[in-house]
Design a protein around this motif. Structure first.
Motif, PDB file in Angstrom:
ATOM      1  N   UNK A   1      34.692  48.457  47.281  1.00 43.59           N
ATOM      2  CA  UNK A   1      35.944  49.121  46.914  1.00 43.59           C
ATOM      3  C   UNK A   1      37.081  48.111  47.080  1.00 43.59           C
ATOM      4  N   UNK A   2      37.499  47.516  45.981  1.00 42.88           N
ATOM      5  CA  UNK A   2      38.528  46.477  46.037  1.00 42.88           C
ATOM      6  C   UNK A   2      39.825  46.996  46.645  1.00 42.88           C
ATOM      7  N   UNK A   3      40.230  48.180  46.271  1.00 45.04           N
ATOM      8  CA  UNK A   3      41.477  48.753  46.771  1.00 45.04           C
ATOM      9  C   UNK A   3      41.439  48.922  48.289  1.00 45.04           C
ATOM     10  N   UNK A   4      40.326  49.413  48.803  1.00 45.93           N
ATOM     11  CA  UNK A   4      40.170  49.617  50.238  1.00 45.93           C
ATOM     12  C   UNK A   4      40.252  48.297  50.994  1.00 45.93           C
TER      13      UNK A   4
ATOM     14  N   UNK B   1      39.842  44.683  36.609  1.00 41.41           N
ATOM     15  CA  UNK B   1      39.546  45.791  37.531  1.00 41.41           C
ATOM     16  C   UNK B   1      38.428  45.464  38.515  1.00 41.41           C
ATOM     17  N   UNK B   2      37.742  44.335  38.338  1.00 41.40           N
ATOM     18  CA  UNK B   2      36.591  44.042  39.176  1.00 41.40           C
ATOM     19  C   UNK B   2      36.735  42.758  39.996  1.00 41.40           C
ATOM     20  N   UNK B   3      37.969  42.223  40.068  1.00 43.80           N
ATOM     21  CA  UNK B   3      38.171  41.003  40.849  1.00 43.80           C
ATOM     22  C   UNK B   3      39.597  40.941  41.368  1.00 43.80           C
ATOM     23  N   UNK B   4      39.758  40.541  42.610  1.00 38.97           N
ATOM     24  CA  UNK B   4      41.079  40.303  43.178  1.00 38.97           C
ATOM     25  C   UNK B   4      41.026  39.041  44.026  1.00 38.97           C
ATOM     26  N   UNK B   5      42.003  38.186  43.842  1.00 40.91           N
ATOM     27  CA  UNK B   5      42.095  36.956  44.631  1.00 40.91           C
ATOM     28  C   UNK B   5      42.986  37.220  45.838  1.00 40.91           C
ATOM     29  N   UNK B   6      42.625  36.658  46.993  1.00 36.72           N
ATOM     30  CA  UNK B   6      43.502  36.807  48.148  1.00 36.72           C
ATOM     31  C   UNK B   6      44.331  35.554  48.359  1.00 36.72           C
TER      32      UNK B   6
ATOM     33  N   UNK C   1      47.485  39.763  47.461  1.00 33.67           N
ATOM     34  CA  UNK C   1      46.418  39.836  46.459  1.00 33.67           C
ATOM     35  C   UNK C   1      46.968  39.735  45.055  1.00 33.67           C
ATOM     36  N   UNK C   2      46.153  39.166  44.180  1.00 37.95           N
ATOM     37  CA  UNK C   2      46.466  39.105  42.751  1.00 37.95           C
ATOM     38  C   UNK C   2      45.226  39.563  42.000  1.00 37.95           C
ATOM     39  N   UNK C   3      45.367  40.652  41.264  1.00 35.20           N
ATOM     40  CA  UNK C   3      44.244  41.222  40.529  1.00 35.20           C
ATOM     41  C   UNK C   3      43.988  40.461  39.233  1.00 35.20           C
TER      42      UNK C   3
ATOM     43  N   UNK D   1      41.800  29.744  49.927  1.00 34.96           N
ATOM     44  CA  UNK D   1      41.832  30.583  48.729  1.00 34.96           C
ATOM     45  C   UNK D   1      40.483  31.244  48.517  1.00 34.96           C
ATOM     46  N   UNK D   2      40.527  32.436  47.971  1.00 33.62           N
ATOM     47  CA  UNK D   2      39.291  33.143  47.684  1.00 33.62           C
ATOM     48  C   UNK D   2      39.564  34.472  47.031  1.00 33.62           C
ATOM     49  N   UNK D   3      38.511  35.287  46.944  1.00 30.06           N
ATOM     50  CA  UNK D   3      38.670  36.580  46.324  1.00 30.06           C
ATOM     51  C   UNK D   3      37.515  37.518  46.624  1.00 30.06           C
ATOM     52  N   UNK D   4      37.712  38.753  46.223  1.00 32.85           N
ATOM     53  CA  UNK D   4      36.693  39.793  46.322  1.00 32.85           C
ATOM     54  C   UNK D   4      36.277  40.191  44.917  1.00 32.85           C
ATOM     55  N   UNK D   5      34.971  40.313  44.700  1.00 32.26           N
ATOM     56  CA  UNK D   5      34.465  40.796  43.424  1.00 32.26           C
ATOM     57  C   UNK D   5      33.769  42.127  43.643  1.00 32.26           C
ATOM     58  N   UNK D   6      33.865  43.000  42.655  1.00 38.91           N
ATOM     59  CA  UNK D   6      33.248  44.327  42.723  1.00 38.91           C
ATOM     60  C   UNK D   6      31.736  44.178  42.796  1.00 38.91           C
ATOM     61  N   UNK D   7      31.107  44.776  43.815  1.00 37.94           N
ATOM     62  CA  UNK D   7      29.655  44.691  43.976  1.00 37.94           C
ATOM     63  C   UNK D   7      29.168  45.833  44.860  1.00 37.94           C
ATOM     64  N   UNK D   8      27.907  46.169  44.710  1.00 36.27           N
ATOM     65  CA  UNK D   8      27.297  47.229  45.514  1.00 36.27           C
ATOM     66  C   UNK D   8      26.523  46.674  46.698  1.00 36.27           C
TER      67      UNK D   8
END
Length: 117
Positions: free
Chosen positions: A15-18, A36-41, A31-33, A47-54
Motif C-alpha cells: 500500500x503505497x499511500x500507507x 499509481x504503482x511507484x513513488x520515490x522517496x 515523496x514524488x509519485x 535516494x530510492x522508492x517503493x513499488x507496488x507489490x504483494x
C-alpha cells in the motif's frame, strides 16, 4: 563521483499511500509519485522508492536490511509504534551502538541504530 557507488534502492509496498504516510510522519521523508504503482522517496539519506507489490522485504528471506540512524533511539521507537510500525526486535546493544528492528505498515523490515549513551 557516482560511478560504482550505491545510488538508489527500491523496496516493495503493498500500500503505497500507507507507507508514504508512515515514513513522512516518522522520519520526515518526502515523496514524488510516478504513476499509481511507484513513488520515490526524498530526504532519506539515500535516494530510492517503493513499488507496488504483494510481497515484502525481510532479511530472513535473503533481502538486505536497511538501517537508519537516530540521535534518540527511544523516541524513534515510540514514534514508529505510534505511527503504525511493528517492533520486531526491541532495543539491544551491539559492538558500537544500540538498535531496534521494526516492520513498516507493508511488512518490510528495517532497523534503526544509535550510538551508545
Amino acid at each position: 563521483m557516482k560511478s560504482n557507488k550505491i545510488n538508489y534502492v527500491e523496496l516493495p509496498a503493498r500500500d503505497l499511500s500507507l507507507n508514504k504516510t508512515f515514513f513522512s510522519q516518522v522520519f520526515g521523508w518526502g515523496f514524488k509519485d510516478y504513476g499509481t504503482e511507484y513513488t520515490a522517496f526524498e530526504n532519506a539519506g539515500l535516494d530510492g522508492g517503493f513499488f507496488q507489490a504483494d510481497f515484502c522485504s525481510r532479511p530472513q528471506t535473503g533481502a538486505a536490511l536497511i538501517i537508519l540512524f537516530s540521535d534518540n533511539l527511544e523516541a524513534t521507537l515510540e514514534k514508529v509504534k505510534y505511527c503504525g510500525g511493528t517492533i520486531e526486535q526491541v532495543i539491544f546493544e551491539f559492538p558500537g551502538g544500540r538498535r531496534f528492528h521494526f516492520l513498516d505498515p507493508c511488512g518490510n523490515e528495517w532497523a534503526v541504530w544509535g550510538e551508545l549513551s
